[in-house]
Design an enzyme around this catalytic site. Structure first.
Site, PDB file in Angstrom:
ATOM      1  N   LYS A   9       9.314 -11.009 -22.686  1.00  0.00           N
ATOM      2  CA  LYS A   9      10.720 -11.027 -22.284  1.00  0.00           C
ATOM      3  C   LYS A   9      11.031  -9.789 -21.461  1.00  0.00           C
ATOM      4  CE  LYS A   9      13.973 -10.003 -25.377  1.00  0.00           C
ATOM      5  NZ  LYS A   9      15.047 -10.108 -26.392  1.00  0.00           N
ATOM      6  N   SER A  25      12.414 -20.919  -7.241  1.00  0.00           N
ATOM      7  CA  SER A  25      11.746 -19.923  -8.068  1.00  0.00           C
ATOM      8  C   SER A  25      12.613 -18.689  -8.268  1.00  0.00           C
ATOM      9  CB  SER A  25      10.397 -19.514  -7.495  1.00  0.00           C
ATOM     10  OG  SER A  25      10.581 -18.823  -6.283  1.00  0.00           O
ATOM     11  N   TYR A  58       9.995 -20.938 -11.977  1.00  0.00           N
ATOM     12  CA  TYR A  58       8.703 -20.259 -12.050  1.00  0.00           C
ATOM     13  C   TYR A  58       8.804 -18.924 -11.338  1.00  0.00           C
ATOM     14  CZ  TYR A  58       8.121 -22.083  -7.319  1.00  0.00           C
ATOM     15  OH  TYR A  58       8.303 -22.381  -5.995  1.00  0.00           O
TER      16      TYR A  58
END
Length: 116
Positions: A9, A25, A58
């Protein structure tokens, strides 16, 4: 049993750009990607602390040392420059391994730079 859990994270980064006319993205400073062990093209889940949006896309590599966090394509509509995000990646492990796994947590400064 295999379970999905938090792998890494990046906590509370600031959006530096939003580019609607891009393929898609999130572009992330390579220093942050390395610190969080997130690789290019890895699926990430993003939470926008400012408006509550939660979405997946992504990761792509941004220029190292710049603090870049840029939402591209349709996700650019889910943020404003200056919004605070949490970027998470997940992995799957057998239950016994998962119980021992410690996620990588990255806490950058207010300019999206790694704390020294």
């Amino acid at each position: 049993m295999i379970i999905e859990l938090l792998k890494s994270k990046i906590h509370r980064v600031k959006v530096t750009q939003a580019e609607l006319n891009y393929v898609g993205s999130i572009t992330i400073d390579e220093d942050l990607l390395d610190a969080a062990n997130i690789i290019p093209n890895e699926k990430v889940q993003i939470v926008n602390n400012n408006n509550g949006e939660r979405f997946e896309t992504y990761a792509i590599k941004g220029e190292r040392g710049t603090g870049t966090v840029c939402l591209n394509g349709a996700t650019a509509r889910k943020v404003q420059v200056g919004d605070i995000l949490i970027i998470m990646s997940f992995g799957s492990l057998p239950m016994e391994e998962a119980k021992k796994y410690k996620p990588i947590l990255v806490f950058p400064d207010d300019n999206n730079r790694l704390l020294k």
